[in-house]
Design a protein around this motif. Structure first.
Motif, PDB file in Angstrom:
ATOM      1  N   ALA A  60       0.825  -1.208   0.000  1.00 32.33           N
ATOM      2  CA  ALA A  60       0.000   0.000   0.000  1.00 32.33           C
ATOM      3  C   ALA A  60       0.865   1.265   0.000  1.00 32.33           C
ATOM      4  CB  ALA A  60      -0.923   0.003   1.214  1.00 32.33           C
ATOM      5  N   ASN A  61       2.009   1.178   0.703  1.00 36.08           N
ATOM      6  CA  ASN A  61       2.979   2.275   0.747  1.00 36.08           C
ATOM      7  C   ASN A  61       2.358   3.602   1.194  1.00 36.08           C
ATOM      8  OD1 ASN A  61       5.598   3.209   0.586  1.00 36.08           O
ATOM      9  ND2 ASN A  61       5.451   3.761  -1.583  1.00 36.08           N
ATOM     10  N   ILE A  62       1.511   3.541   2.209  1.00 38.27           N
ATOM     11  CA  ILE A  62       0.919   4.746   2.792  1.00 38.27           C
ATOM     12  C   ILE A  62       1.866   5.231   3.887  1.00 38.27           C
ATOM     13  CG2 ILE A  62      -1.085   5.675   4.031  1.00 38.27           C
ATOM     14  CD1 ILE A  62      -2.709   3.321   2.807  1.00 38.27           C
ATOM     15  N   PRO A  63       2.291   6.490   3.817  1.00 39.76           N
ATOM     16  CA  PRO A  63       3.338   6.964   4.745  1.00 39.76           C
ATOM     17  C   PRO A  63       3.052   6.699   6.214  1.00 39.76           C
ATOM     18  CG  PRO A  63       2.952   8.585   3.041  1.00 39.76           C
ATOM     19  CD  PRO A  63       1.922   7.511   2.836  1.00 39.76           C
ATOM     20  N   GLU A  64       1.811   6.941   6.676  1.00 39.24           N
ATOM     21  CA  GLU A  64       1.533   6.768   8.099  1.00 39.24           C
ATOM     22  C   GLU A  64       1.566   5.300   8.534  1.00 39.24           C
ATOM     23  OE1 GLU A  64      -2.603   7.831   6.288  1.00 39.24           O
ATOM     24  OE2 GLU A  64      -0.502   8.335   5.953  1.00 39.24           O
ATOM     25  N   GLU A  65       1.497   4.368   7.576  1.00 40.64           N
ATOM     26  CA  GLU A  65       1.630   2.945   7.894  1.00 40.64           C
ATOM     27  C   GLU A  65       3.075   2.475   7.743  1.00 40.64           C
ATOM     28  OE1 GLU A  65      -1.031   0.623   5.556  1.00 40.64           O
ATOM     29  OE2 GLU A  65      -2.837   1.385   6.540  1.00 40.64           O
ATOM     30  N   SER A  66       3.701   2.883   6.638  1.00 45.11           N
ATOM     31  CA  SER A  66       5.039   2.353   6.316  1.00 45.11           C
ATOM     32  C   SER A  66       6.131   2.874   7.256  1.00 45.11           C
ATOM     33  CB  SER A  66       5.407   2.664   4.866  1.00 45.11           C
ATOM     34  OG  SER A  66       5.365   4.056   4.637  1.00 45.11           O
ATOM     35  N   VAL A  67       5.853   4.004   7.958  1.00 47.44           N
ATOM     36  CA  VAL A  67       6.866   4.575   8.843  1.00 47.44           C
ATOM     37  C   VAL A  67       7.324   3.564   9.901  1.00 47.44           C
ATOM     38  CG1 VAL A  67       5.131   5.568  10.424  1.00 47.44           C
ATOM     39  CG2 VAL A  67       7.430   6.545  10.326  1.00 47.44           C
ATOM     40  N   TYR A  68       6.414   2.688  10.320  1.00 49.34           N
ATOM     41  CA  TYR A  68       6.733   1.690  11.352  1.00 49.34           C
ATOM     42  C   TYR A  68       7.885   0.801  10.902  1.00 49.34           C
ATOM     43  CZ  TYR A  68       5.916  -2.050  14.794  1.00 49.34           C
ATOM     44  OH  TYR A  68       6.048  -2.977  15.807  1.00 49.34           O
ATOM     45  N   PHE A  69       7.828   0.325   9.665  1.00 48.70           N
ATOM     46  CA  PHE A  69       8.878  -0.574   9.161  1.00 48.70           C
ATOM     47  C   PHE A  69      10.096   0.206   8.666  1.00 48.70           C
ATOM     48  CE2 PHE A  69       5.273  -3.507   9.017  1.00 48.70           C
ATOM     49  CZ  PHE A  69       5.851  -4.614   9.608  1.00 48.70           C
ATOM     50  N   VAL A  70       9.859   1.385   8.119  1.00 48.56           N
ATOM     51  CA  VAL A  70      10.974   2.193   7.629  1.00 48.56           C
ATOM     52  C   VAL A  70      11.941   2.533   8.766  1.00 48.56           C
ATOM     53  CG1 VAL A  70      11.623   4.457   6.692  1.00 48.56           C
ATOM     54  CG2 VAL A  70       9.754   3.166   5.645  1.00 48.56           C
ATOM     55  N   GLU A  71      11.383   2.972   9.913  1.00 52.13           N
ATOM     56  CA  GLU A  71      12.275   3.377  11.013  1.00 52.13           C
ATOM     57  C   GLU A  71      12.985   2.200  11.658  1.00 52.13           C
ATOM     58  OE1 GLU A  71       8.953   3.722  14.639  1.00 52.13           O
ATOM     59  OE2 GLU A  71       9.845   5.528  13.802  1.00 52.13           O
ATOM     60  N   ARG A  72      12.484   0.987  11.414  1.00 49.67           N
ATOM     61  CA  ARG A  72      13.155  -0.201  11.942  1.00 49.67           C
ATOM     62  C   ARG A  72      14.157  -0.774  10.948  1.00 49.67           C
ATOM     63  NH1 ARG A  72       8.693   0.674  14.610  1.00 49.67           N
ATOM     64  NH2 ARG A  72       8.338  -0.176  16.697  1.00 49.67           N
ATOM     65  N   LEU A  73      13.749  -0.893   9.694  1.00 56.55           N
ATOM     66  CA  LEU A  73      14.616  -1.518   8.694  1.00 56.55           C
ATOM     67  C   LEU A  73      15.799  -0.633   8.307  1.00 56.55           C
ATOM     68  CD1 LEU A  73      11.953  -3.206   6.389  1.00 56.55           C
ATOM     69  CD2 LEU A  73      13.867  -4.369   7.475  1.00 56.55           C
ATOM     70  N   THR A  74      15.605   0.695   8.335  1.00 54.05           N
ATOM     71  CA  THR A  74      16.690   1.586   7.921  1.00 54.05           C
ATOM     72  C   THR A  74      17.596   1.989   9.079  1.00 54.05           C
ATOM     73  OG1 THR A  74      15.273   3.532   8.253  1.00 54.05           O
ATOM     74  CG2 THR A  74      15.310   2.548   6.034  1.00 54.05           C
ATOM     75  N   SER A  75      17.276   1.510  10.283  1.00 54.42           N
ATOM     76  CA  SER A  75      18.050   1.879  11.467  1.00 54.42           C
ATOM     77  C   SER A  75      19.289   0.992  11.628  1.00 54.42           C
ATOM     78  CB  SER A  75      17.161   1.760  12.710  1.00 54.42           C
ATOM     79  OG  SER A  75      17.943   1.773  13.879  1.00 54.42           O
ATOM     80  N   ASP A  76      20.419   1.629  11.929  1.00 53.43           N
ATOM     81  CA  ASP A  76      21.636   0.866  12.223  1.00 53.43           C
ATOM     82  C   ASP A  76      21.474   0.066  13.518  1.00 53.43           C
ATOM     83  OD1 ASP A  76      22.830   1.928  10.021  1.00 53.43           O
ATOM     84  OD2 ASP A  76      23.831   3.549  11.112  1.00 53.43           O
ATOM     85  N   VAL A  77      20.625   0.580  14.434  1.00 52.47           N
ATOM     86  CA  VAL A  77      20.419  -0.065  15.731  1.00 52.47           C
ATOM     87  C   VAL A  77      19.499  -1.270  15.605  1.00 52.47           C
ATOM     88  CG1 VAL A  77      19.628   0.268  18.111  1.00 52.47           C
ATOM     89  CG2 VAL A  77      20.725   2.162  16.896  1.00 52.47           C
ATOM     90  N   TYR A  78      18.359  -1.101  14.902  1.00 53.12           N
ATOM     91  CA  TYR A  78      17.331  -2.150  14.884  1.00 53.12           C
ATOM     92  C   TYR A  78      17.325  -3.005  13.619  1.00 53.12           C
ATOM     93  CZ  TYR A  78      15.715   1.023  18.519  1.00 53.12           C
ATOM     94  OH  TYR A  78      15.661   1.822  19.618  1.00 53.12           O
TER      95      TYR A  78
END
Length: 431
Positions: free
Chosen positions: A308-326
């Motif tokens: 779906a790529n809706i920003p308010e939904e995808s932010v959850y995975f974006v901030e996890r997958l693109t994080s060096d920590v997580y």
């Protein structure tokens, strides 16, 4: 009851002796030392923590990481406890016969619930402001620079019937009601079990079946709402319509792993003679099957949001997958909770031998704890999270205390429901 079942000691009790307690206390002390070292290191300030704090424009305090750890572990072990009671109730509601000798092991997990309730309620008042962004009054004030229209729109879910931004009475009420009823049902099941042991007959089995049905209806609703309240509301802007199922599946695999480990442990100590490799095989099948169920829900949630790529939904995975920590832990999560049990437990033999199950179930309990770390930390700590000495220490402390409570409760009554009407069926169970 037939003679062959009577050959077993149906009055046996688990002897929670000093040797077992000493082993658990050793783990507890190791965990406490690691936790203390982790706290001191955090107080002195780790490099990436300071950088993350500067990037987010928020002064990061060491106790925020400690608070997040306490919350993660309490939610995780609360889930294991209540799912133990849930799995017990399922056996009666489904009129299952195979599981009769191990139902007390399932129910024993519920002994943690009263302690979890106190930790959760007190913990929310002590730590809530640091953990939950929505518990800040300025978010609901249209005249404030911090005003957030999305959170304002969800405010009634936390504050009703009071004014938004005041005191989250609706949220607290749900927490108290859920724990109150969970503990009530747990104690009811214990009481009926004790009466069945003393008086015999089938009336207690029928009574347990009725109460199990009531509990399952309440559990279905309360477990999902608890997942929204305690975990999903941390990321207040984000939501997922299958999040309740997802959290339940993670709890369920962890609880099944705990039940399997305790059963194998008791067998190794000479208890539960009636339990044979067929019963162990069934537990292995549950662990295998629900690991795949968890993966199905993980992938379903991810795929729908990705597509779906809706920003308010995808932010959850974006901030996890693109994080060096997580980011790396996403793949550890999938590896431990799907790839490992899928490959190791695929064969019939591996589900019938304790050595495979002990390995997989131990790693699954750790793996699903990582799952909860990934659910909670990014929303509470931003880039200041991760898995270090503080996290491992807290897990060992919590796990040891839970083990002491659960095994202590298990030792107080009969290990086997000696007057269970399906004990004979379980004795002849073969797959």
């Amino acid at each position: 009851m037939a003679h062959d079942v009577q050959n077993y000691n149906l009055d046996q009790k688990f002897d929670f002796n000093a040797g077992i307690k000493k082993s658990i206390m050793t783990v507890l002390i190791i965990g406490a030392v690691l936790l203390a070292i982790g706290v001191v290191m955090s107080m002195m300030g780790g490099g990436h923590a300071e950088e993350g704090a500067e990037a987010s424009g928020h002064a990061f305090h060491w106790y925020e990481r400690l608070f997040a750890n306490i919350w993660i572990n309490n939610v995780y072990f609360t889930g294991i406890a209540i799912v133990g009671v849930f799995f017990f109730a399922i056996q009666y509601a489904a009129q299952a016969g195979w599981s009769a000798p191990i139902t007390r092991v399932m129910l024993a997990l519920g002994n943690w619930l009263p302690f979890a309730a106190v930790l959760m309620v007190v913990g929310f008042f002590v730590m809530g402001h640091n953990l939950f962004h929505w518990w800040h009054a300025e978010l609901f004030d249209p005249n404030s620079s911090e005003y957030d229209s999305i959170i304002d729109g969800k405010g009634a879910f936390f504050y009703w019937p009071l004014e938004k931004g005041s005191f989250p009475i609706f949220y607290i009420a749900r927490m108290v009601i859920f724990f109150g009823f969970w503990i009530f049902f747990f104690n009811k099941f214990k009481k009926i079990s004790a009466a069945e042991d003393q008086l015999g007959g089938t009336q207690h089995w029928f009574k347990m079946r009725s109460w199990s049905a009531y509990f399952l209806v309440f559990f279905a609703v309360s477990s999902s709402i608890a997942a929204w309240d305690w975990v999903m509301s941390i990321d207040t802007h984000w939501f997922s319509t299958l999040f309740g199922w997802y959290v339940f599946s993670s709890w369920f695999v962890a609880a099944l792993s705990a039940i399997t480990l305790i059963t194998i442990f008791l067998k190794g100590k000479g208890y539960l003679e009636m339990v044979n490799e067929n019963h162990i095989h069934d537990l292995g099948k549950f662990v295998f099957g629900f690991s795949i169920f968890w993966t199905y829900l993980w992938f379903s949630q991810f795929l729908l949001i990705y597509y779906a790529n809706i920003p308010e939904e995808s932010v959850y995975f974006v901030e996890r997958l693109t994080s060096d920590v997580y980011g790396p832990f996403i793949f550890v999560n999938i590896g431990l909770n799907f790839v490992l049990p899928f490959l190791v437990l695929m064969t019939r033999d591996s589900k019938r031998h304790g050595v495979f199950l002990k390995l997989v179930c131990t790693l699954l309990i750790f793996g699903h704890w990582i799952d909860f770390v990934l659910m909670v930390q990014p929303g509470t700590l931003g880039h200041n999270g991760g898995i270090g000495l503080m996290e491992i220490g807290m897990l060992l402390v919590f796990g040891s205390v839970v083990a002491l409570v659960v095994l202590g409760g298990l030792a107080k009554g009969n290990l086997i429901p000696k007057n269970h009407p399906m004990l004979e069926e379980s004795y002849h169970h073969h797959i």
